[in-house]
Design an enzyme around this catalytic site. Structure first.
Site, PDB file in Angstrom:
ATOM      1  N   GLU A   1      -2.077   2.297  -5.961  1.00  0.00           N
ATOM      2  CA  GLU A   1      -1.846   3.788  -6.675  1.00  0.00           C
ATOM      3  C   GLU A   1      -0.200   4.180  -6.692  1.00  0.00           C
ATOM      4  O   GLU A   1       0.091   5.426  -6.261  1.00  0.00           O
ATOM      5  CB  GLU A   1      -2.516   5.009  -5.751  1.00  0.00           C
ATOM      6  CG  GLU A   1      -4.036   4.656  -5.293  1.00  0.00           C
ATOM      7  CD  GLU A   1      -4.716   5.487  -4.400  1.00  0.00           C
ATOM      8  OE1 GLU A   1      -4.088   6.429  -3.920  1.00  0.00           O
ATOM      9  OE2 GLU A   1      -5.946   5.497  -4.129  1.00  0.00           O
TER      10      GLU A   1
ATOM     11  N   GLU B   1     -11.048   0.516  -4.659  1.00  0.00           N
ATOM     12  CA  GLU B   1     -11.572   1.672  -3.529  1.00  0.00           C
ATOM     13  C   GLU B   1     -12.461   2.633  -4.221  1.00  0.00           C
ATOM     14  O   GLU B   1     -12.233   2.973  -5.580  1.00  0.00           O
ATOM     15  CB  GLU B   1     -10.280   2.521  -3.188  1.00  0.00           C
ATOM     16  CG  GLU B   1      -9.513   1.705  -2.399  1.00  0.00           C
ATOM     17  CD  GLU B   1      -8.177   2.729  -1.794  1.00  0.00           C
ATOM     18  OE1 GLU B   1      -8.508   3.987  -2.186  1.00  0.00           O
ATOM     19  OE2 GLU B   1      -6.958   2.294  -1.437  1.00  0.00           O
TER      20      GLU B   1
ATOM     21  N   HIS C   1       0.872  -1.235  -0.073  1.00  0.00           N
ATOM     22  CA  HIS C   1      -0.114   0.151   0.104  1.00  0.00           C
ATOM     23  C   HIS C   1       0.951   1.279   0.015  1.00  0.00           C
ATOM     24  O   HIS C   1       1.293   1.848  -1.066  1.00  0.00           O
ATOM     25  CB  HIS C   1      -1.007   0.016   1.245  1.00  0.00           C
ATOM     26  CG  HIS C   1      -2.125   0.692   1.025  1.00  0.00           C
ATOM     27  ND1 HIS C   1      -3.136   0.318   0.269  1.00  0.00           N
ATOM     28  CD2 HIS C   1      -2.732   1.811   1.177  1.00  0.00           C
ATOM     29  CE1 HIS C   1      -4.193   1.317  -0.008  1.00  0.00           C
ATOM     30  NE2 HIS C   1      -4.003   2.206   0.837  1.00  0.00           N
TER      31      HIS C   1
END
Length: 408
Positions: free
Chosen positions: A196, A328, A149
């Protein structure tokens, strides 16, 4: 379980408030009927069937993804509660399952738990704790997405040419470690390469520009790192030989996997790559602090932006049998706008399922204050204070149909 969910949905739609296991149903909002969503043709594909079976997902956010930036640098295991304020328990995972979710996305940050002087060796204590929570979900036959993450940190994993050597070493070490640890787990466990990936702190962190050299270079690095991830997992053997793997484009933005600068990794397994995107859309409602707090779910209202990006994902991937997961999404609480959040979540899931896409709500356990209040499950109390949002999603997330209202 499905019949119980359908029963609860029916009660809420009749205006009845009821308890749901250890959770609470707010009963303060109306679950809308979504009649303006076109049902898209879905090709026969084992991969699409797999993703559809994931049904509805929930993020264990701001938990294992927390970093030592919050000051919890004296005890590496204490960082788990550094942002969300509470340790994860088996009862929490059970409550998420009982609420109807079939998938948990478990964001994990690893760089604070690595020995950089020892080829990025991962802390055994951190690995054991992560595995403990993974096992709780596996015991319930849930799907679980395990990722890397908040690791977009220079010196560890950072998508630039100057940082590529370190980044490749990071990816190989991390995913060879995780692949070995979990190689005997069945396909309910899904690996996601990066969260991301982007040039953190740059002028292009959230705004990819396809003509800028820095962006072109970064996208190329992300493609290469996704390939390293796939190769590393596949080479580990066991069930990893054909485990489903999720890969994002730049910043996990849908536009950045649709663009020509994104490349699907080559894979020795047949159609076992899932496209990973995040979409807090429409941004002004879902995420922007100063945006609006109302959502219009009629045409051509706020639904247009959602339908547009989903259509593009469908045409690029789903129609070709390539699965997509929106890892998400969500809408933060703005001045207690529960009905609008319910309208948003209900339409979003209906639109995604119509296109063969599965979604995971971002839950950071945030309920009070001025921050990003995406919480729907209060982990301290084991309660769902805004369970209407969950009911709206369940209604269209490919579960059993809601039974008709009984005769009076």
């Amino acid at each position: 379980m499905k019949k119980l969910i359908a029963f609860v949905l029916a009660l809420v739609l009749m205006g009845t408030s009821c308890a749901f296991a250890a959770e609470q149903v707010s009963g303060k909002a109306v679950i809308p009927e979504i009649n303006n969503v076109k049902q898209f043709e879905l090709p026969e594909s084992e991969a699409l069937s797999f993703v559809m079976d994931m049904k509805l997902g929930w993020n264990l956010g701001n938990t294992f993804d927390a970093t030592f930036w919050s000051g919890y640098n004296q005890n590496e295991l204490a960082i788990e509660k550094g942002w969300c304020g509470v340790y994860t328990t088996k009862e929490m995972i059970q409550a998420v399952h009982d609420a109807g979710f079939n998938t948990i996305r478990m964001p994990v940050s690893w760089h604070d738990h690595m020995d950089k002087n020892n080829n990025f060796a991962v802390s055994e204590a951190w690995l054991n704790r992560v595995q403990e929570v993974v096992d709780w979900a596996m015991e319930l036959d849930m799907y679980l997405i395990l990722n890397s993450h908040h690791d977009m940190v220079q010196g560890y994993c950072f998508p630039t040419a100057a940082e590529y050597e370190n980044s490749e070493k990071f990816m190989k070490t991390l995913w060879s470690t995780l692949a070995e640890r979990f190689k005997d787990y069945d396909h309910h466990l899904i690996f996601e390469s990066m969260n991301e990936p982007r040039m953190v702190g740059s002028a292009y962190e959230w705004s990819y520009n396809k003509i800028m050299p820095d962006c072109i270079e970064s996208a190329d690095c992300i493609n290469k790192l996704n390939q390293v991830f796939v190769d590393t997992v596949r080479q580990s053997g066991g069930n990893n030989a054909d485990r489903y793997l999720m890969v994002p484009g730049y910043a996990a933005n849908p536009d950045n996997v649709i663009g020509e600068w994104f490349k699907m990794p080559e894979d020795t397994a047949d159609n076992k790559i899932i496209i990973s995107v995040h979409a807090y859309t429409p941004y002004n409602f879902a995420l922007a602090a100063g945006g609006k707090n109302t959502f219009d779910n009629t045409l051509p209202g706020d639904t247009t932006e959602i339908a547009t990006f989903m259509n593009r994902l469908y045409k690029r991937f789903v129609v070709n049998g390539i699965p997509v997961v929106i890892g998400e999404f969500g809408a933060r609480n703005k001045n207690n706008n529960l009905q609008d959040r319910v309208n948003f979540a209900t339409y979003y899931i209906a639109a995604a399922k119509a296109r063969g896409i599965t979604c995971c709500w971002w839950d950071n356990n945030g309920f009070t204050g001025s921050g990003e209040l995406f919480g729907i499950f209060n982990r301290q109390k084991l309660q769902w204070p805004t369970f209407d949002i969950v009911l709206g999603m369940l209604k269209y997330a490919d579960y059993d149909a809601i039974p008709p209202k009984p005769a009076q």
